[in-house]
Scaffold this active site. Structure first.
Site, PDB file in Angstrom:
ATOM      1  N   CYS A 114       0.806  -1.224   0.000  1.00  0.00           N
ATOM      2  CA  CYS A 114       0.000   0.000   0.000  1.00  0.00           C
ATOM      3  C   CYS A 114       0.841   1.277   0.000  1.00  0.00           C
ATOM      4  O   CYS A 114       0.349   2.342  -0.345  1.00  0.00           O
ATOM      5  CB  CYS A 114      -0.958   0.006   1.190  1.00  0.00           C
ATOM      6  SG  CYS A 114      -2.096  -1.380   1.148  1.00  0.00           S
ATOM      7  N   HIS A 251      -3.395   7.421   1.747  1.00  0.00           N
ATOM      8  CA  HIS A 251      -3.764   6.082   1.292  1.00  0.00           C
ATOM      9  C   HIS A 251      -5.162   5.782   1.840  1.00  0.00           C
ATOM     10  O   HIS A 251      -5.472   6.103   2.979  1.00  0.00           O
ATOM     11  CB  HIS A 251      -2.749   5.061   1.811  1.00  0.00           C
ATOM     12  CG  HIS A 251      -3.201   3.645   1.630  1.00  0.00           C
ATOM     13  ND1 HIS A 251      -3.658   3.173   0.425  1.00  0.00           N
ATOM     14  CD2 HIS A 251      -3.287   2.610   2.499  1.00  0.00           C
ATOM     15  CE1 HIS A 251      -3.995   1.908   0.570  1.00  0.00           C
ATOM     16  NE2 HIS A 251      -3.794   1.539   1.817  1.00  0.00           N
ATOM     17  N   ASN A 281     -10.018  -0.107  -0.519  1.00  0.00           N
ATOM     18  CA  ASN A 281      -8.555  -0.039  -0.465  1.00  0.00           C
ATOM     19  C   ASN A 281      -7.979  -0.635  -1.741  1.00  0.00           C
ATOM     20  O   ASN A 281      -8.048  -1.849  -1.943  1.00  0.00           O
ATOM     21  CB  ASN A 281      -8.078  -0.803   0.778  1.00  0.00           C
ATOM     22  CG  ASN A 281      -6.572  -0.758   0.956  1.00  0.00           C
ATOM     23  OD1 ASN A 281      -5.840  -0.334   0.062  1.00  0.00           O
ATOM     24  ND2 ASN A 281      -6.114  -1.194   2.113  1.00  0.00           N
TER      25      ASN A 281
END
Ligand code: UT7
EC number: 2.3.1.180
Length: 324
Positions: A114, A251, A281
């Site tokens: 990520c 993020h 996500n």
């Protein structure tokens, strides 16, 4: 005079298929209420059968090139941040390279899950600052749907597929925070937390692709601490305060992580660009997806100060401060 890497174009791509929380609740023991309350997610885009990470990356890249007004042949360096490559090798970046008509330079992948986009941006920035390249294309692209255990409610409701890209171009600056371009990047990792967020497969261990496993509560706790710390580091390095920042593009893992970090650092929530509700996500793709959206709808304007921050498996985490 010093060299800065200026963002001269952004682009993104989302697969057309939308999956709502209600659809997932029909497959696993979960509910729209639980997913929205704990994560802020309402829907995610999922790649079609046969649609790969390189397909999403290429679409995002072509849009970023168009926004920058240049063709693929002008790109000297191409980096794809991904944890879900098309194949174990070659790098997904080389496939994108051939598709956008980039005939020279270098293309490679970066794996920081990520945090991948911030890592890739940092690497490209350093190539530009040292004068090795003039124009770089940095892409975050993922098909996390392919590494999810669709019977595990603790993970399958949280992720989505997508891609985002930015074109960076060398630009002369005066060396102050008034310069346009990337002002600084800050990267960290701590491998002692390898087992808190990982995929239980790989070429050298199981010879299978594997599925995502996460100790959600622990990852959450570390995320707020690490993100607050790396944002503080970026502000201190540039002698800036939270109030100097126009936008934070975090993020997009969980609405509560974004809210918790904002509160800890004193950022009003309306400065946080949020897409987690609609994209879920998307790992390395989430920051360039959110950035492209906020640039596209006119929220982020030329000359504004934008802070990017991410945290992911490894653990890895990082931030980048950019004047658009
Ligand atoms: O992008 C990389 C970084 N990743 C992250 O930052 C993710 C970090 N973690 C999180 O976002 C959150 O921890 C989650 C959204 C994953 C979970 O939220 P939570 O508030 O930490 O919940 P929890 O894991 O503590 O689970 C609470 C309860 C558990 O039941 P018990 O033990 O209290 O009976 C889970 O079994 O919720 C249960 N649960 C679910 N219930 C309904 C877990 N997943 C689900 C589900 N639907 N999908």
């Amino acid at each position: 005079m010093i060299v800065r890497s200026q963002i001269v174009g952004c682009g993104s791509y989302l697969p057309s298929r939308l999956v709502t929380n209600a659809e997932l609740a029909a497959q696993v023991d979960t509910s729209d209420e639980w997913i929205v309350e704990r994560s802020g997610i309402r829907q995610r885009h999922i790649a079609a059968e046969g649609e790969t990470t390189s397909d999403l990356a290429t679409n995002a890249a072509l849009r970023a090139l168009e926004a920058a007004g240049i063709s693929g042949s002008a790109v000297d360096l191409l980096i794809v941040a991904t944890a879900t490559p098309d194949n174990t090798f070659p790098a997904t970046a080389t496939k994108v390279q051939s598709r956008i008509g980039m005939k020279h330079g270098a293309a490679f992948d970066i794996q920081a899950v990520c945090s991948g986009f911030v890592y890739a941006l940092s690497v490209a920035d350093n190539f530009i600052k040292t004068g090795q390249v003039q124009t770089a294309l940095v892409i975050g692209a993922e098909t996390f749907s392919r590494i999810l255990d669709w019977s595990d409610r603790a993970t399958c409701v949280l992720f989505g597929d997508g891609a985002g890209a930015v074109v960076l171009r060398a630009n002369r600056g005066k060396g102050s925070s008034a310069d346009r371009g990337i002002l600084s990047t800050h990267l960290h990792s701590d491998g002692t937390h390898y087992d808190l967020l990982y995929v239980d497969g790989g070429p050298s261990s199981t010879q299978t692709v594997g599925h995502v496993h996460m100790e959600g509560r622990e990852v959450f706790r570390h995320a707020v601490i690490n993100l607050a710390s790396v944002v503080g580091e970026a502000l201190a390095a540039n002698d800036l305060k939270a109030s100097d920042i126009d936008w934070v593009v975090p993020h997009q893992a969980n609405r509560r992580i974004i809210e918790g970090t904002a509160k800890k650092l004193g950022f009003p929530l309306d400065k946080m660009v949020m897409t987690v509700e609609r994209h879920a996500n998307t790992s390395a793709a989430s920051i360039p997806l959110a950035l492209t959206e906020a640039v596209g709808d006119g929220r982020i304007k030329p000359g504004q100060l934008v802070l990017l921050e991410a945290m992911g498996g490894g653990f890895t985490w990082g931030s980048a401060l950019v004047r658009m």
